[in-house]
Motif scaffolding. Structure first.
Motif, PDB file in Angstrom:
ATOM      1  N   SER A 139      16.576  -4.384   2.504  1.00 42.88           N
ATOM      2  CA  SER A 139      15.276  -4.185   1.855  1.00 42.88           C
ATOM      3  C   SER A 139      15.124  -2.754   1.368  1.00 42.88           C
ATOM      4  O   SER A 139      14.582  -2.501   0.285  1.00 42.88           O
ATOM      5  N   ARG A 140      15.619  -1.808   2.139  1.00 39.02           N
ATOM      6  CA  ARG A 140      15.566  -0.399   1.742  1.00 39.02           C
ATOM      7  C   ARG A 140      16.389  -0.159   0.477  1.00 39.02           C
ATOM      8  O   ARG A 140      15.919   0.421  -0.490  1.00 39.02           O
ATOM      9  N   TYR A 141      17.636  -0.626   0.479  1.00 38.10           N
ATOM     10  CA  TYR A 141      18.509  -0.441  -0.690  1.00 38.10           C
ATOM     11  C   TYR A 141      17.975  -1.177  -1.913  1.00 38.10           C
ATOM     12  O   TYR A 141      18.096  -0.703  -3.033  1.00 38.10           O
ATOM     13  N   PHE A 142      17.382  -2.348  -1.700  1.00 39.72           N
ATOM     14  CA  PHE A 142      16.808  -3.098  -2.813  1.00 39.72           C
ATOM     15  C   PHE A 142      15.710  -2.294  -3.504  1.00 39.72           C
ATOM     16  O   PHE A 142      15.687  -2.192  -4.731  1.00 39.72           O
TER      17      PHE A 142
ATOM     18  N   TYR B 214      12.361   2.980  -6.626  1.00 41.90           N
ATOM     19  CA  TYR B 214      11.426   3.585  -5.681  1.00 41.90           C
ATOM     20  C   TYR B 214      12.168   4.557  -4.773  1.00 41.90           C
ATOM     21  O   TYR B 214      13.304   4.310  -4.373  1.00 41.90           O
ATOM     22  N   SER B 215      11.534   5.675  -4.475  1.00 43.21           N
ATOM     23  CA  SER B 215      12.149   6.629  -3.555  1.00 43.21           C
ATOM     24  C   SER B 215      11.612   6.355  -2.154  1.00 43.21           C
ATOM     25  O   SER B 215      10.457   6.579  -1.861  1.00 43.21           O
ATOM     26  N   MET B 216      12.491   5.852  -1.319  1.00 46.07           N
ATOM     27  CA  MET B 216      12.105   5.477   0.042  1.00 46.07           C
ATOM     28  C   MET B 216      12.214   6.688   0.960  1.00 46.07           C
ATOM     29  O   MET B 216      13.190   7.421   0.918  1.00 46.07           O
ATOM     30  N   GLU B 217      11.194   6.902   1.785  1.00 42.06           N
ATOM     31  CA  GLU B 217      11.235   7.978   2.768  1.00 42.06           C
ATOM     32  C   GLU B 217      12.034   7.534   3.982  1.00 42.06           C
ATOM     33  O   GLU B 217      13.052   8.108   4.306  1.00 42.06           O
ATOM     34  N   LEU B 218      11.577   6.524   4.669  1.00 40.14           N
ATOM     35  CA  LEU B 218      12.287   5.980   5.811  1.00 40.14           C
ATOM     36  C   LEU B 218      11.717   4.621   6.151  1.00 40.14           C
ATOM     37  O   LEU B 218      10.616   4.278   5.746  1.00 40.14           O
ATOM     38  N   SER B 219      12.517   3.853   6.869  1.00 37.90           N
ATOM     39  CA  SER B 219      12.044   2.575   7.388  1.00 37.90           C
ATOM     40  C   SER B 219      11.701   2.790   8.858  1.00 37.90           C
ATOM     41  O   SER B 219      12.447   3.443   9.581  1.00 37.90           O
ATOM     42  N   ILE B 220      10.595   2.241   9.275  1.00 36.06           N
ATOM     43  CA  ILE B 220      10.168   2.374  10.668  1.00 36.06           C
ATOM     44  C   ILE B 220      10.322   1.021  11.346  1.00 36.06           C
ATOM     45  O   ILE B 220       9.820   0.009  10.856  1.00 36.06           O
ATOM     46  N   LEU B 221      11.027   1.023  12.467  1.00 40.39           N
ATOM     47  CA  LEU B 221      11.209  -0.184  13.252  1.00 40.39           C
ATOM     48  C   LEU B 221      10.378  -0.049  14.520  1.00 40.39           C
ATOM     49  O   LEU B 221      10.611   0.856  15.316  1.00 40.39           O
ATOM     50  N   HIS B 222       9.415  -0.917  14.664  1.00 39.45           N
ATOM     51  CA  HIS B 222       8.557  -0.890  15.851  1.00 39.45           C
ATOM     52  C   HIS B 222       9.187  -1.767  16.927  1.00 39.45           C
ATOM     53  O   HIS B 222       9.546  -2.903  16.668  1.00 39.45           O
TER      54      HIS B 222
ATOM     55  N   SER C 121       0.812  -1.210   0.000  1.00 44.55           N
ATOM     56  CA  SER C 121       0.000   0.000   0.000  1.00 44.55           C
ATOM     57  C   SER C 121       0.852   1.270   0.000  1.00 44.55           C
ATOM     58  O   SER C 121       0.366   2.340  -0.317  1.00 44.55           O
ATOM     59  N   ASP C 122       2.135   1.129   0.375  1.00 47.24           N
ATOM     60  CA  ASP C 122       3.014   2.290   0.419  1.00 47.24           C
ATOM     61  C   ASP C 122       4.430   1.853   0.094  1.00 47.24           C
ATOM     62  O   ASP C 122       5.117   1.279   0.930  1.00 47.24           O
ATOM     63  N   LEU C 123       4.875   2.110  -1.130  1.00 47.71           N
ATOM     64  CA  LEU C 123       6.214   1.697  -1.552  1.00 47.71           C
ATOM     65  C   LEU C 123       7.294   2.692  -1.135  1.00 47.71           C
ATOM     66  O   LEU C 123       8.435   2.582  -1.550  1.00 47.71           O
ATOM     67  N   LYS C 124       6.935   3.670  -0.315  1.00 46.85           N
ATOM     68  CA  LYS C 124       7.920   4.635   0.161  1.00 46.85           C
ATOM     69  C   LYS C 124       8.324   4.365   1.603  1.00 46.85           C
ATOM     70  O   LYS C 124       9.225   4.996   2.119  1.00 46.85           O
ATOM     71  N   GLN C 125       7.642   3.431   2.253  1.00 44.09           N
ATOM     72  CA  GLN C 125       7.913   3.219   3.671  1.00 44.09           C
ATOM     73  C   GLN C 125       7.833   1.737   4.022  1.00 44.09           C
ATOM     74  O   GLN C 125       6.790   1.112   3.886  1.00 44.09           O
TER      75      GLN C 125
END
Length: 144
Positions: A78-81, A87-95, A12-16
C-alpha cells in the motif's frame, strides 16, 4: 438494519497509512491462531483481512508476531502503491497491542530467553540471506 447504511471512506491524510493488526492465539481446532488487519488513510478501512494463521504459535506474543509478519506485505504494498501514484508518504504506522511483540518488531531480534523460538522462526532467515548463507532463486511450480 445494516442494508440501509452507507459505507463512508475518506482520506484525511495521504501521507500516512495507519494499520491495526491483532491476533487470537490458539482458537482453531488444530491450535492455530487467527489474524486480523485493517489499514486506513483516515475514515473507514481501505484494506482489511481476517485469516487463519498458517503455522502454530507457541504463545500469544508469537501469534501477534505472525499476524504482523502476515500484514507486512499489505503494509509495504500500500505504501509503494501510493508513492507510485505521486504521493509522498511519511511513514506507515502499525498499531499493536502486545508489548512483547512491539519489542520484537522494533528490535528485529529476540528480547528475552523466552522468545528464542520466535527468533529462530521469523528472524533467522533474514540473517542468513544478509550473511550470504542463503540465496533465493525462482523455481517454476512444475519443477518443484
Amino acid at each position: 438494519n445494516t442494508k440501509d447504511m452507507f459505507l463512508t471512506v475518506e482520506a484525511s491524510d495521504l501521507k500516512q497509512f495507519k494499520w491495526w493488526v491483532d491476533s487470537s492465539f490458539n482458537v482453531h481446532w488444530d491450535s492455530k491462531g487467527h489474524s486480523g488487519r485493517s489499514g486506513t488513510l483516515g475514515k473507514g478501512a481501505i484494506i482489511s483481512a481476517s485469516q487463519k494463521q498458517k503455522v502454530n504459535a507457541g504463545s500469544s506474543t508469537e501469534s501477534e508476531l505472525i499476524a504482523g509478519s502476515d500484514a507486512l506485505s499489505d503494509v509495504v504494498w500500500s505504501r509503494y502503491f501510493l508513492i507510485e501514484q505521486g504521493y509522498s508518504m511519511e511513514l506507515s504506522i502499525l498499531h499493536q497491542n502486545n508489548e512483547s511483540t512491539i519489542k520484537l518488531l522494533n528490535n528485529g531480534r529476540r528480547s528475552s530467553k523466552r522468545t528464542k523460538h520466535v527468533n529462530n522462526r521469523f528472524f533467522a532467515f533474514h540473517g542468513k540471506v544478509k550473511e550470504g548463507e542463503i540465496e533465493v532463486d525462482y523455481c517454476p511450480t512444475a519443477t518443484m
